[in-house]
Design a protein around this motif. Structure first.
Motif, mmCIF file in Angstrom:
data_model
loop_
_atom_site.group_PDB
_atom_site.id
_atom_site.type_symbol
_atom_site.label_atom_id
_atom_site.label_comp_id
_atom_site.label_asym_id
_atom_site.label_seq_id
_atom_site.Cartn_x
_atom_site.Cartn_y
_atom_site.Cartn_z
ATOM 1 N N TYR A 186 31.640 40.612 16.411
ATOM 2 C CA TYR A 186 31.302 39.835 17.607
ATOM 3 C C TYR A 186 30.414 38.646 17.274
ATOM 4 O O TYR A 186 29.669 38.660 16.289
ATOM 5 C CB TYR A 186 30.570 40.711 18.636
ATOM 6 C CG TYR A 186 31.402 41.853 19.136
ATOM 7 C CD1 TYR A 186 32.316 41.683 20.164
ATOM 8 C CD2 TYR A 186 31.295 43.106 18.552
ATOM 9 C CE1 TYR A 186 33.095 42.734 20.604
ATOM 10 C CE2 TYR A 186 32.068 44.166 18.989
ATOM 11 C CZ TYR A 186 32.972 43.970 20.018
ATOM 12 O OH TYR A 186 33.747 45.010 20.446
ATOM 13 N N VAL A 187 30.465 37.630 18.143
ATOM 14 C CA VAL A 187 29.569 36.473 18.090
ATOM 15 C C VAL A 187 29.092 36.182 19.513
ATOM 16 O O VAL A 187 29.839 36.385 20.479
ATOM 17 C CB VAL A 187 30.249 35.219 17.497
ATOM 18 C CG1 VAL A 187 30.506 35.392 16.017
ATOM 19 C CG2 VAL A 187 31.540 34.883 18.229
ATOM 20 N N CYS A 188 27.850 35.743 19.636
ATOM 21 C CA CYS A 188 27.269 35.454 20.953
ATOM 22 C C CYS A 188 26.396 34.205 20.858
ATOM 23 O O CYS A 188 25.994 33.807 19.766
ATOM 24 C CB CYS A 188 26.409 36.625 21.426
ATOM 25 S SG CYS A 188 27.309 38.158 21.657
ATOM 26 N N ALA A 189 26.087 33.636 22.017
ATOM 27 C CA ALA A 189 25.279 32.420 22.084
ATOM 28 C C ALA A 189 24.014 32.652 22.883
ATOM 29 O O ALA A 189 24.065 33.175 24.001
ATOM 30 C CB ALA A 189 26.078 31.285 22.715
ATOM 31 N N ILE A 190 22.891 32.254 22.306
ATOM 32 C CA ILE A 190 21.621 32.182 23.029
ATOM 33 C C ILE A 190 21.536 30.749 23.528
ATOM 34 O O ILE A 190 21.368 29.816 22.733
ATOM 35 C CB ILE A 190 20.434 32.519 22.112
ATOM 36 C CG1 ILE A 190 20.589 33.929 21.542
ATOM 37 C CG2 ILE A 190 19.117 32.354 22.863
ATOM 38 C CD1 ILE A 190 19.613 34.249 20.410
ATOM 39 N N LEU A 191 21.722 30.558 24.832
ATOM 40 C CA LEU A 191 21.765 29.220 25.419
ATOM 41 C C LEU A 191 20.438 28.940 26.097
ATOM 42 O O LEU A 191 20.134 29.486 27.164
ATOM 43 C CB LEU A 191 22.922 29.125 26.422
ATOM 44 C CG LEU A 191 24.313 29.389 25.835
ATOM 45 C CD1 LEU A 191 25.367 29.400 26.940
ATOM 46 C CD2 LEU A 191 24.645 28.356 24.768
ATOM 47 N N SER A 192 19.630 28.092 25.461
ATOM 48 C CA SER A 192 18.278 27.840 25.963
ATOM 49 C C SER A 192 18.117 26.392 26.422
ATOM 50 O O SER A 192 18.705 25.482 25.857
ATOM 51 C CB SER A 192 17.247 28.169 24.888
ATOM 52 O OG SER A 192 17.449 27.368 23.745
ATOM 53 N N THR A 220 23.928 39.682 29.710
ATOM 54 C CA THR A 220 24.172 39.536 28.278
ATOM 55 C C THR A 220 24.269 38.053 27.934
ATOM 56 O O THR A 220 24.455 37.211 28.808
ATOM 57 C CB THR A 220 25.496 40.213 27.851
ATOM 58 O OG1 THR A 220 26.589 39.541 28.472
ATOM 59 C CG2 THR A 220 25.521 41.695 28.217
ATOM 60 N N CYS A 221 24.197 37.762 26.658
ATOM 61 C CA CYS A 221 24.498 36.410 26.189
ATOM 62 C C CYS A 221 26.016 36.233 26.232
ATOM 63 O O CYS A 221 26.756 37.205 26.121
ATOM 64 C CB CYS A 221 23.993 36.223 24.759
ATOM 65 S SG CYS A 221 22.198 36.313 24.607
ATOM 66 N N PHE A 222 26.469 35.011 26.400
ATOM 67 C CA PHE A 222 27.903 34.742 26.387
ATOM 68 C C PHE A 222 28.443 34.921 24.979
ATOM 69 O O PHE A 222 27.753 34.650 24.004
ATOM 70 C CB PHE A 222 28.189 33.319 26.879
ATOM 71 C CG PHE A 222 27.976 33.151 28.354
ATOM 72 C CD1 PHE A 222 28.972 33.474 29.256
ATOM 73 C CD2 PHE A 222 26.763 32.697 28.839
ATOM 74 C CE1 PHE A 222 28.773 33.331 30.621
ATOM 75 C CE2 PHE A 222 26.547 32.541 30.197
ATOM 76 C CZ PHE A 222 27.555 32.863 31.093
ATOM 77 N N GLY A 223 29.673 35.376 24.859
ATOM 78 C CA GLY A 223 30.287 35.554 23.555
ATOM 79 C C GLY A 223 31.375 36.605 23.620
ATOM 80 O O GLY A 223 31.792 37.019 24.696
ATOM 81 N N GLY A 224 31.834 37.034 22.458
ATOM 82 C CA GLY A 224 32.890 38.033 22.433
ATOM 83 C C GLY A 224 33.366 38.327 21.037
ATOM 84 O O GLY A 224 32.715 37.975 20.041
ATOM 85 N N LYS A 225 34.520 38.939 20.980
ATOM 86 C CA LYS A 225 35.088 39.426 19.730
ATOM 87 C C LYS A 225 35.763 38.292 18.954
ATOM 88 O O LYS A 225 36.455 37.456 19.536
ATOM 89 C CB LYS A 225 36.105 40.522 20.036
ATOM 90 C CG LYS A 225 36.518 41.300 18.823
ATOM 91 C CD LYS A 225 37.289 42.551 19.211
ATOM 92 C CE LYS A 225 37.507 43.359 17.962
ATOM 93 N NZ LYS A 225 37.881 44.710 18.234
#
Length: 142
Positions: free
Chosen positions: A6-12, A35-40
């Motif tokens: 998985y990969v996700c984004a911390i959007l600040s 959750t942070c946005f993201g996925g497989k």
């Protein structure tokens, strides 16, 4: 290099707010949680390519600057996800969320104590805010 599933984004934002996803109540994973946005990752994708695809799919948006890999999430010792840091879209940006999903703006302090924040994501955000590049989460039965 081994890729995580998985990969996700911390959007600040510059004001200290984060844009997170409120998952649908009937979602397969993290139902009703923040959750942070993201996925497989899909076969053949790099982490960054997968993240940018996920952001296009989930928000209809892509950051102007390339996201930077910030925190690796390990659960019970296994690498589960790479979390990337990116500048969030402006609060007035026209985002196109996937059906049944919505974005929530929340201050970092408010989010970290929110009862619906996913435990995995809480571990990652705590590591991120203290400058650590690894978050370790141990499940209750492990």
């Amino acid at each position: 290099m081994r890729l995580p599933p998985y990969v996700c984004a911390i959007l600040s934002s510059p004001t200290g707010h984060l844009l997170v996803e409120e998952r649908p109540a009937d979602a397969r994973t993290a139902a009703g949680q923040l959750t942070c946005f993201g996925g497989k990752l899909e076969p053949g994708e790099t982490g960054l390519d997968g993240l940018l695809r996920e952001l296009r799919e989930e928000l209809g948006w892509q950051p102007a600057e390339p996201p930077r890999r910030a925190v690796d999430l390990h659960v019970d010792g296994d690498l589960i996800a790479w979390f990337y840091e990116a500048a969030a879209p402006s609060t007035d940006a026209a985002l196109a969320f996937e059906p049944g999903r919505r974005g929530v703006w929340m201050s970092e302090a408010e989010l970290l104590v929110h009862p619906r924040l996913s435990e995995w994501h809480r571990a990652v955000l705590n590591s991120w805010r203290t400058g650590r590049d690894r978050a370790d989460f141990v499940t209750r039965g492990a």
